[in-house]
Design a protein around this motif. Structure first.
Motif, PDB file in Angstrom:
ATOM      1  N   THR A 158       0.637  -0.920  -0.229  1.00 46.00           N
ATOM      2  CA  THR A 158       0.114   0.012  -0.372  1.00 46.00           C
ATOM      3  C   THR A 158       0.691   1.410   0.456  1.00 46.00           C
ATOM      4  O   THR A 158       0.738   2.271  -0.562  1.00 46.00           O
ATOM      5  CB  THR A 158      -1.170  -0.329   1.390  1.00 46.00           C
ATOM      6  N   LYS A 161       3.862   1.130  -3.594  1.00 42.67           N
ATOM      7  CA  LYS A 161       2.937   1.393  -4.648  1.00 42.67           C
ATOM      8  C   LYS A 161       2.838   3.054  -5.654  1.00 42.67           C
ATOM      9  O   LYS A 161       2.245   3.534  -6.288  1.00 42.67           O
ATOM     10  CB  LYS A 161       1.720   1.084  -5.058  1.00 42.67           C
ATOM     11  N   ARG A 162       2.823   3.898  -3.940  1.00 43.63           N
ATOM     12  CA  ARG A 162       2.508   5.300  -4.394  1.00 43.63           C
ATOM     13  C   ARG A 162       4.181   5.497  -3.814  1.00 43.63           C
ATOM     14  O   ARG A 162       4.186   7.370  -4.407  1.00 43.63           O
ATOM     15  CB  ARG A 162       1.896   6.091  -2.904  1.00 43.63           C
ATOM     16  N   LYS A 167       4.167   0.860 -10.649  1.00 38.41           N
ATOM     17  CA  LYS A 167       3.136   0.286  -9.627  1.00 38.41           C
ATOM     18  C   LYS A 167       2.576   0.807  -9.852  1.00 38.41           C
ATOM     19  O   LYS A 167       1.879   2.109  -9.469  1.00 38.41           O
ATOM     20  CB  LYS A 167       3.556  -0.038  -7.858  1.00 38.41           C
ATOM     21  N   GLY A 168       1.364   0.431  -8.837  1.00 39.94           N
ATOM     22  CA  GLY A 168      -0.146   0.502  -8.660  1.00 39.94           C
ATOM     23  C   GLY A 168      -0.232   0.916  -9.741  1.00 39.94           C
ATOM     24  O   GLY A 168      -1.336   2.229  -9.614  1.00 39.94           O
ATOM     25  N   ASP A 194      -3.703  -5.818  -7.135  1.00 36.72           N
ATOM     26  CA  ASP A 194      -3.205  -4.708  -7.530  1.00 36.72           C
ATOM     27  C   ASP A 194      -2.758  -4.549  -6.670  1.00 36.72           C
ATOM     28  O   ASP A 194      -1.365  -4.111  -5.561  1.00 36.72           O
ATOM     29  CB  ASP A 194      -4.100  -3.631  -6.714  1.00 36.72           C
ATOM     30  N   SER A 198       2.466  -4.874  -6.080  1.00 36.36           N
ATOM     31  CA  SER A 198       2.187  -3.495  -6.216  1.00 36.36           C
ATOM     32  C   SER A 198       1.708  -3.639  -7.167  1.00 36.36           C
ATOM     33  O   SER A 198       1.644  -2.187  -7.695  1.00 36.36           O
ATOM     34  CB  SER A 198       3.514  -2.835  -5.449  1.00 36.36           C
ATOM     35  N   GLN A 203      -4.900  -2.008 -11.544  1.00 37.19           N
ATOM     36  CA  GLN A 203      -5.988  -0.574 -10.872  1.00 37.19           C
ATOM     37  C   GLN A 203      -6.039  -0.452  -9.325  1.00 37.19           C
ATOM     38  O   GLN A 203      -6.120  -1.504  -8.954  1.00 37.19           O
ATOM     39  CB  GLN A 203      -7.879  -0.537 -10.912  1.00 37.19           C
ATOM     40  N   ASP A 204      -5.906  -0.012  -8.517  1.00 32.46           N
ATOM     41  CA  ASP A 204      -5.299   0.271  -7.251  1.00 32.46           C
ATOM     42  C   ASP A 204      -6.641   0.274  -6.913  1.00 32.46           C
ATOM     43  O   ASP A 204      -7.430   1.053  -6.401  1.00 32.46           O
ATOM     44  CB  ASP A 204      -4.898   1.320  -7.056  1.00 32.46           C
ATOM     45  N   SER A 206      -6.564  -0.057  -3.296  1.00 36.70           N
ATOM     46  CA  SER A 206      -6.015   1.237  -1.608  1.00 36.70           C
ATOM     47  C   SER A 206      -5.775   2.820  -2.094  1.00 36.70           C
ATOM     48  O   SER A 206      -6.382   3.448  -3.284  1.00 36.70           O
ATOM     49  CB  SER A 206      -5.024   0.568  -1.254  1.00 36.70           C
ATOM     50  N   THR A 234      -3.673   7.060  -6.801  1.00 35.22           N
ATOM     51  CA  THR A 234      -2.623   6.028  -8.210  1.00 35.22           C
ATOM     52  C   THR A 234      -4.338   6.447  -8.917  1.00 35.22           C
ATOM     53  O   THR A 234      -5.162   5.794  -8.539  1.00 35.22           O
ATOM     54  CB  THR A 234      -2.553   4.915  -7.206  1.00 35.22           C
TER      55      THR A 234
END
Length: 412
Positions: A158, A161-162, A167-168, A194, A198, A203-204, A206, A234
């Protein structure tokens, strides 16, 4: 003294279960009957990347125009056609992880709507497939914090990925307008697309709020740049991705159970969603064997999933080794009883072992050598303790990655 009969059974169960979850046939099934109208570019990332790429090449051969494989050190087993095969750091990403990812990204630029990116993804991709939006040193420090605090893989990803340009869902965006056909080997409970590596092409689900909840829960130290990125959402929708999940811990457990039955044990699946401290899992499995010690049947209790280790020392080991060593205390003196745990990828923490084995004689063997079990566990030094008792499980890289399986055997 180690129970050689039980250890032989443990090794047989491990070999059989790992064979059942190798990605070769799964990748071939996913590609069977599928046609691609334009160019095909292959990108494989994760601990099982080489094995998956090899299987895809066996299916499609020269139909693949170019390919890049990014996997862990020691996991490339030879050349594959004209593919670029790169190795990098895991679980902590390094400059080679970043360089390998850049090579993969160079292949997906300037593709058209008719082209396809064949994306083969497996666990470990979070560290291996990375183009960080923060300096590499910052990302490595954050990874070290994760490994020490005991956060689970969903919580870790979580955040990860940001902080990444791939990622994400961002890798899929970089591939557009080309279509992405993603074959995913799952190493996360419940197979959330997702979160596996990561989610570079998913598609994310979180949110920023969830990411900040993880930061507060583990008191993570963040740079101002990292804090700013954690406030950016994301991708929420992707229209160029088709995904196929293949392989999971359920298959690993089923194969282990089948081999247990063949060896004369009655298999009992406790869970395929094990998610707790490794020490707690080891103690729990040992207590189950104690409860059934008077049974006149040979029993095998199985638990699949992924435990975590909360570092309290600076020793060497991994979650599977720590689980086995923690079970040793509960097994002390119990005849015909053993607990072993193994990572399906063939690696456990920063070691050359895949996991660990302990039986009713392990604790006594350590005492004879002047080794205190509780001290070893506090030091997180399961590797050296199991090495002294012959309890290390070493398979080498397996070519797959679908979580871990722990088995408690009671032979009667």
């Amino acid at each position: 003294m180690m129970n050689q009969d039980l250890r032989t059974h443990a090794d047989a169960i491990i070999r059989s279960s790992l064979r059942a979850v190798l990605p070769d046939e799964a990748v071939k099934r996913a590609l069977s009957g599928r046609t691609f109208p334009g160019r095909v570019v292959l990108v494989a990332a994760g601990k099982a990347a080489w094995q998956m790429a090899r299987a895809a090449y066996d299916c499609l051969g020269p139909r693949i125009d170019a390919g890049a494989v990014v996997t862990k050190y020691g996991h490339v087993k030879g050349p594959i056609g004209n593919f670029l095969c790169c190795e990098g750091g895991h679980p902590v990403p390094d400059e080679n992880s970043f360089a390998g990812t850049e090579k993969a990204l160079s292949l997906v630029r300037d593709l058209t709507k008719q082209d396809t990116v064949l994306f083969l993804l497996s666990g470990g991709g979070s560290a291996l497939f990375e183009k960080p939006l923060v300096p590499g040193a910052v990302l490595q420090d954050l990874t070290d914090q994760f490994l020490a605090c005991g956060a689970d893989i969903v919580e870790i990803n979580t955040i990860r990925k940001r902080l990444s340009a791939v990622k994400g869902g961002r890798f899929a965006q970089l591939c557009a307008p080309a279509q992405v056909f993603s074959i995913v080997l799952s190493d996360i409970l419940g197979d959330p697309l997702d979160m596996i590596a990561s989610g570079p092409a998913a598609q994310d689900s979180s949110t920023c709020a969830q990411a900040w909840a993880v930061v507060r829960k583990y008191h993570l130290r963040l740079t101002p740049e990292t804090e700013a990125l954690l406030r950016q959402e994301t991708p929420r929708a992707l229209d160029n991705v088709t995904a196929c999940v293949t392989g999971s811990v359920r298959q690993l457990c089923a194969a282990a159970a089948e081999q247990c039955r063949a060896l004369g044990y009655e298999p009992i699946l406790l869970t395929d969603r094990l998610c707790c401290e490794a020490r707690e899992a080891g103690s729990f499995l040992a207590s189950i064997l104690r409860t059934h010690a008077d049974s006149n049947r040979s029993l095998a209790f199985l638990a699949g999933g992924e435990t975590v280790v909360h570092l309290t020392g600076s020793g060497l080991g991994g979650r599977n080794q720590e689980l086995a060593l923690a079970a040793a205390a509960g097994l002390d003196g119990l005849a015909g009883a053993a607990v072993f745990s193994v990572g399906s990828d063939g690696t456990d923490g920063p070691t050359d072992a895949a996991g660990g084995y302990a039986d009713g004689g392990t604790a006594a063997a350590l005492r004879e050598q002047g080794i205190q079990l509780d001290h070893v566990l506090r030091s997180n030094d399961a590797y050296h303790a199991l090495e002294k008792t012959g309890g290390l499980i070493i398979t080498g890289p397996t070519g797959t990655n679908v979580n871990d399986v722990a088995v408690a055997l009671l032979q009667r």
